[in-house]
Design a protein around this motif. Sequence first.
Motif, short mmCIF file in Angstrom:
data_model
loop_
_atom_site.label_atom_id
_atom_site.label_comp_id
_atom_site.label_asym_id
_atom_site.label_seq_id
_atom_site.Cartn_x
_atom_site.Cartn_y
_atom_site.Cartn_z
N SER A 190 58.27 49.80 74.53
CA SER A 190 59.16 50.95 74.73
C SER A 190 60.00 50.75 75.98
N GLN A 191 61.17 51.40 75.97
CA GLN A 191 62.06 51.31 77.12
C GLN A 191 63.02 52.49 77.09
N CYS A 192 63.19 53.13 78.22
CA CYS A 192 64.13 54.25 78.36
C CYS A 192 65.07 53.97 79.52
N ALA B 49 60.42 50.36 81.55
CA ALA B 49 60.14 49.48 80.41
C ALA B 49 58.66 49.16 80.34
N ASP B 50 58.12 49.19 79.14
CA ASP B 50 56.73 48.83 78.90
C ASP B 50 56.68 47.82 77.76
N HIS B 51 56.93 46.56 78.10
CA HIS B 51 56.94 45.48 77.12
C HIS B 51 55.68 44.63 77.29
N THR C 129 61.16 40.05 80.10
CA THR C 129 60.25 39.38 79.18
C THR C 129 58.96 40.18 79.03
N SER C 130 58.39 40.64 80.12
CA SER C 130 57.18 41.47 80.04
C SER C 130 57.16 42.47 81.19
N SER C 131 56.60 43.65 80.88
CA SER C 131 56.47 44.71 81.90
C SER C 131 55.32 45.61 81.47
N SER C 132 54.21 44.99 81.17
CA SER C 132 53.06 45.70 80.60
C SER C 132 52.57 46.82 81.49
N GLY C 133 52.31 47.99 80.88
CA GLY C 133 51.86 49.15 81.62
C GLY C 133 52.97 50.06 82.07
#
Length: 237
Positions: free
Chosen positions: A63-65, A78-80, A219-223
């Motif tokens: 998700s991303q806003c 962002a939560d990627h 690429t990633s932004s977990s959490g």
Amino acid sequence: MATRTLGRVAQALLAPALALGATVGLASAPASAAVWNSCDQWGNTGLNGYTLYNNIWGSGAGSQCIWADSGTNWGVRADHPNTGGIKSYPNAKKVINKPITSLTSLTSSYNVTVPSSGAYNTSYDIWDTGYRYEVMLWVNKTGAVGPLGTSQGSLTLGGATWAVYKGNNGSNDVFSFIRSANSSSGTVDILPILTWIKDTKGWFGNVTIGDVQFGYEITSSSGGLDFTTNNLTVSGG
């Protein structure tokens, strides 16, 4: 290895028609009352001469806003997932539409607040009007990310020292300039870099510069991580 595709550009160009389309993941808009926000995959708007795109273009995205108080002050949450491959490039775009030799100046100043974790780069993405050539200027990077192509040595120009890479993603040539030291604020003199590519290296001719984009290639932004553009200006003509 970070790669870019013309497909992402085409999708971004279609964003006005798709702005009410699919939403990727479950996300909520920022808690603060922004002038504009969107959690749509291709959410976009125009503010103060800039076009803002949420631009979740990669596979396996979360998700991303995006939110904006103006065209020059905006950000994303962002939560990627922690997987390989670029998930998104939220950005603000200024349209130039002038051949390089017709430009008397092209500069940009930036001030960002970025996370210390995740995998991403903060970068300019500069395109000719035919989308044959892409010039990326990375001002900072974190995590397992890297440019496309092969090393072309280093260059001190435009206000910084850069490691230069040249490659092709199957759709267009990509020239990447990776700043030697991470920076969260500064000014980049873009025109001398474009002139160096044209005149010194001959990698393209007197192309017409179309879009100057600035944003976060995530690429990633977990959490869930926050990326904030405190200020951005692109000027020239």
